[in-house]
Design a protein around this motif. Structure first.
Motif, PDB file in Angstrom:
ATOM      1  N   VAL A  86       0.838  -1.195   0.000  1.00 29.16           N
ATOM      2  CA  VAL A  86       0.000   0.000   0.000  1.00 29.16           C
ATOM      3  C   VAL A  86       0.879   1.254   0.000  1.00 29.16           C
ATOM      4  N   GLY A  87       1.980   1.212   0.753  1.00 30.81           N
ATOM      5  CA  GLY A  87       2.901   2.348   0.778  1.00 30.81           C
ATOM      6  C   GLY A  87       3.545   2.599  -0.577  1.00 30.81           C
ATOM      7  N   MET A  88       3.932   1.531  -1.278  1.00 31.49           N
ATOM      8  CA  MET A  88       4.522   1.693  -2.611  1.00 31.49           C
ATOM      9  C   MET A  88       3.498   2.247  -3.596  1.00 31.49           C
ATOM     10  N   ALA A  89       2.258   1.792  -3.498  1.00 33.47           N
ATOM     11  CA  ALA A  89       1.213   2.322  -4.375  1.00 33.47           C
ATOM     12  C   ALA A  89       0.972   3.798  -4.087  1.00 33.47           C
ATOM     13  N   ALA A  90       0.969   4.175  -2.810  1.00 32.06           N
ATOM     14  CA  ALA A  90       0.782   5.580  -2.443  1.00 32.06           C
ATOM     15  C   ALA A  90       1.954   6.425  -2.930  1.00 32.06           C
ATOM     16  N   LEU A  91       3.168   5.906  -2.808  1.00 34.66           N
ATOM     17  CA  LEU A  91       4.342   6.632  -3.294  1.00 34.66           C
ATOM     18  C   LEU A  91       4.280   6.834  -4.806  1.00 34.66           C
ATOM     19  N   ALA A  92       3.908   5.788  -5.526  1.00 34.62           N
ATOM     20  CA  ALA A  92       3.786   5.898  -6.985  1.00 34.62           C
ATOM     21  C   ALA A  92       2.716   6.917  -7.365  1.00 34.62           C
ATOM     22  N   ALA A  93       1.576   6.898  -6.678  1.00 32.23           N
ATOM     23  CA  ALA A  93       0.510   7.863  -6.963  1.00 32.23           C
ATOM     24  C   ALA A  93       0.966   9.279  -6.638  1.00 32.23           C
ATOM     25  N   GLY A  94       1.677   9.446  -5.536  1.00 28.71           N
ATOM     26  CA  GLY A  94       2.181  10.770  -5.159  1.00 28.71           C
ATOM     27  C   GLY A  94       3.197  11.293  -6.160  1.00 28.71           C
ATOM     28  N   LEU A  95       4.100  10.433  -6.609  1.00 34.43           N
ATOM     29  CA  LEU A  95       5.084  10.853  -7.612  1.00 34.43           C
ATOM     30  C   LEU A  95       4.408  11.205  -8.938  1.00 34.43           C
ATOM     31  N   PHE A  96       3.415  10.409  -9.313  1.00 37.07           N
ATOM     32  CA  PHE A  96       2.670  10.729 -10.525  1.00 37.07           C
ATOM     33  C   PHE A  96       1.974  12.073 -10.388  1.00 37.07           C
ATOM     34  N   ALA A  97       1.328  12.330  -9.259  1.00 41.09           N
ATOM     35  CA  ALA A  97       0.630  13.601  -9.046  1.00 41.09           C
ATOM     36  C   ALA A  97       1.608  14.770  -9.108  1.00 41.09           C
ATOM     37  N   TRP A  98       2.785  14.599  -8.532  1.00 46.16           N
ATOM     38  CA  TRP A  98       3.815  15.650  -8.564  1.00 46.16           C
ATOM     39  C   TRP A  98       4.253  15.920 -10.006  1.00 46.16           C
ATOM     40  N   TRP A  99       4.424  14.852 -10.794  1.00 50.95           N
ATOM     41  CA  TRP A  99       4.840  15.011 -12.178  1.00 50.95           C
ATOM     42  C   TRP A  99       3.707  15.580 -13.046  1.00 50.95           C
ATOM     43  N   PHE A 100       2.494  15.122 -12.809  1.00 46.41           N
ATOM     44  CA  PHE A 100       1.341  15.469 -13.644  1.00 46.41           C
ATOM     45  C   PHE A 100       0.760  16.845 -13.328  1.00 46.41           C
ATOM     46  N   ALA A 101       1.013  17.380 -12.143  1.00 44.27           N
ATOM     47  CA  ALA A 101       0.387  18.637 -11.715  1.00 44.27           C
ATOM     48  C   ALA A 101       0.622  19.794 -12.679  1.00 44.27           C
ATOM     49  N   PRO A 102       1.858  20.082 -13.093  1.00 43.63           N
ATOM     50  CA  PRO A 102       2.043  21.219 -14.011  1.00 43.63           C
ATOM     51  C   PRO A 102       1.284  21.046 -15.334  1.00 43.63           C
TER      52      PRO A 102
END
Length: 149
Positions: A86-102
């Motif tokens: 679950v932590g790895m999935a959350a990390l992947a989602a967080g990294l994607f959100a950081w990349w996708f935000a701009p």
């Protein structure tokens, strides 16, 4: 942490001990308040949210450790694997959100209705889909999905 706290409190209440969870809660509230006073000037609202989350985790961890010491709670041996997935999935989602935000904010900037809100909605929806997909696939593949039932 707030949701998991109920199961720890139940371990104490089932044995007639209502004092310990109350005292632990008061200690966690004191930590929460101290952190809020420490963080609000420099971090603003995120500092207040962090203090609230930290207070909840302090409460949960203290109840868990006390329950373990008294022999009133025993975690499932598969729990660390569950947390890791679950932590790895959350990390992947967080990294994607950081990349996708701009990109999402640029794409929604031209909208006539609440462009910032629509951008945040796009980011959170995409990150949520990634989280749910990765967590679901990982939990199903490892057989840890049964822990959710």
């Amino acid at each position: 942490a707030i949701v998991m706290m109920r199961s720890q409190i139940s371990a104490f209440q089932a044995r007639g001990d209502t004092t310990t969870p109350m005292l632990v809660s008061l200690g966690a509230i004191a930590c929460n308040l101290a952190l809020k006073l420490l963080l609000w000037r420099d971090w603003g609202a995120p500092g207040l949210a962090l203090a609230t989350a930290a207070g909840a985790w302090i409460n949960l961890a203290t109840l868990f450790v006390l329950g373990l010491k008294r022999g009133w709670t025993t975690p499932d041996p598969r729990l660390p694997g569950f947390f890791a997935l679950v932590g790895m999935a959350a990390l992947a989602a967080g990294l994607f959100a950081w990349w996708f935000a701009p990109l999402a904010l640029r794409l929604t900037a031209g909208l006539s209705f609440q462009p910032l809100l629509m951008g945040v909605l796009a980011i959170s929806t995409a990150a949520g889909v990634i989280y749910a997909g990765l967590a679901g696939i990982g939990l199903k593949a490892t057989g840890l999905f049964r822990l959710l039932r």
